[in-house]
Design an enzyme around this catalytic site. Sequence first.
Site, PDB file in Angstrom:
ATOM      1  N   ASP A 179       6.565  -0.794   6.023  1.00  0.00           N
ATOM      2  CA  ASP A 179       7.070   0.508   5.577  1.00  0.00           C
ATOM      3  C   ASP A 179       6.594   1.662   6.466  1.00  0.00           C
ATOM      4  O   ASP A 179       7.301   2.651   6.623  1.00  0.00           O
ATOM      5  CB  ASP A 179       6.738   0.747   4.095  1.00  0.00           C
ATOM      6  CG  ASP A 179       5.332   0.340   3.734  1.00  0.00           C
ATOM      7  OD1 ASP A 179       4.587  -0.117   4.622  1.00  0.00           O
ATOM      8  OD2 ASP A 179       4.954   0.488   2.563  1.00  0.00           O
TER       9      ASP A 179
ATOM     10  N   ALA B  47       0.869  -1.163   0.000  1.00  0.00           N
ATOM     11  CA  ALA B  47       0.000   0.000   0.000  1.00  0.00           C
ATOM     12  C   ALA B  47       0.908   1.214   0.000  1.00  0.00           C
ATOM     13  O   ALA B  47       0.964   1.975   0.937  1.00  0.00           O
ATOM     14  CB  ALA B  47      -0.933  -0.020   1.186  1.00  0.00           C
ATOM     15  N   CYS B  48       1.631   1.364  -1.056  1.00  0.00           N
ATOM     16  CA  CYS B  48       2.592   2.456  -1.326  1.00  0.00           C
ATOM     17  C   CYS B  48       3.729   2.592  -0.336  1.00  0.00           C
ATOM     18  O   CYS B  48       4.084   1.671   0.373  1.00  0.00           O
ATOM     19  CB  CYS B  48       1.928   3.780  -1.530  1.00  0.00           C
ATOM     20  SG  CYS B  48       0.722   4.111  -0.350  1.00  0.00           S
ATOM     21  N   GLY B  49       4.309   3.803  -0.313  1.00  0.00           N
ATOM     22  CA  GLY B  49       5.560   3.983   0.411  1.00  0.00           C
ATOM     23  C   GLY B  49       6.651   3.904  -0.628  1.00  0.00           C
ATOM     24  O   GLY B  49       6.391   4.125  -1.792  1.00  0.00           O
TER      25      GLY B  49
END
Lengths: 260, 260
Positions: A206, A106-108
């Site tokens: 993350d 989920a991004c980062g």
Amino acid sequence: MRKVEIVKFDLSSRKFETFEDCVAEEKPFHIFINKKHYVTILCSPSNLKELAVGHLLSEGIAKSTAEFEEIQIKAEGTCKIKLKQNVNLEERIKLFKPFSRIILSACGSTSPHQYVGKLPKITSNVQVKAEVILESARRLNAIAETFRKTGGVHIAAIYKTDGTLLAFAEDVGRHNAVDKAIGASALNKVNFAECFLTLSGRLSGDIVLKAARVKIPILASLAAAIDSGIALAKDAGLTLIGFARGKRMNIYTFPERILS
Amino acid sequence: MRKVEIVKFDLSSRKFETFEDCVAEEKPFHIFINKKHYVTILCSPSNLKELAVGHLLSEGIAKSTAEFEEIQIKAEGTCKIKLKQNVNLEERIKLFKPFSRIILSACGSTSPHQYVGKLPKITSNVQVKAEVILESARRLNAIAETFRKTGGVHIAAIYKTDGTLLAFAEDVGRHNAVDKAIGASALNKVNFAECFLTLSGRLSGDIVLKAARVKIPILASLAAAIDSGIALAKDAGLTLIGFARGKRMNIYTFPERILS
């Protein structure tokens, strides 16, 4: 936040009705460091200085705000950062971005797995009352206007251990919300060792890495922890709390920082 | 899914109690195309073939499963893909990855904004009953075991317009869940023009882009739509539905595909 015309349908009446509703906005934000393009982040177009500063700190590219020579936010979502001459940017990027292209759960922007066993330990021995943590989670909703109006953003806030709110941010991305809250606190010279961070999003590796890099000792969320987040929190000496809702919470690591 | 020991705290009793709980797993998955590293995805370590196939299709790197010469899933989370000789990989990568480093609001891998005005139109004139959409959203929870046990994953499912479940996937990342559902359907030679996709996560531009690339005409979510998702759905001719919960839903674009 932007208004759009939508059609609402309700099965009870079987009617379609036209409405005006609020939706969260998402825009590209381009960060240049020392005149070179560093990263483009899709984010909510607000608190962009805080986002840029927080992102560089939480990703290990800058070690403190003292390393920033100049931060210019330009119209059209561009930020130009000049770091102090003694910062070896190439070396830091190499250190923190070993893969060529990574897509996170989920991004980062970094793969957290490679850091297990390599993080400096958080030694802060602050303690926080459990009810202060639960109240900090409850307050996220109360202070989050865009969240309430759109349901489309994440929230992150940094509190002092007595529950005083120090910084607060909303963003379409949970990583960005954390970066904005960290950036705002850093610009205000907050001592992270005496704070905790509460967010709405899940505790993946993350996210834990971001908090660990600026040495925030306690991280709490309304949502679940992922195994990669627990592994890194264990390693960094960080207290990780999930499902902080109502009167309950799950403490995954270092419960000794939480007082009953 | 993995079991971990956690400490539960309840403010009513002010007691800390040790419990065994389930948490979602997240592991790196390395995809190599034609012997070169293409991407590393942090994901739930299941249905990796479906993830690899779905990711390449939904990102525009492969146009159909007929373009895959070989797909090998290796132990330790590595996938080796060989594309047919007539696929010009470098050209497709250039076309779809114009920025050097992008962080999305909640992962994925391309910046959706650059596609507005450039997407081929979805012309499918399928229609779906509103109650079939609402039931598809309700069923997500019922079929999602990891979600129920950990709260830490996203869910995506592909249904026929009459509500028959065709494919279903869970993942720590909402983009990965969509990719896995698309990959599983593609491997089963499903005709996307006669399907709809329902997911638990927010409808950002990059999620809409994935559905639009494989020409799924209807995308529904339990969660909110982001403005970038609405802009792309408008452009692609895709019906976008958010907050499909209980008896209600918000239709952002092309409501004519939904029957009362």
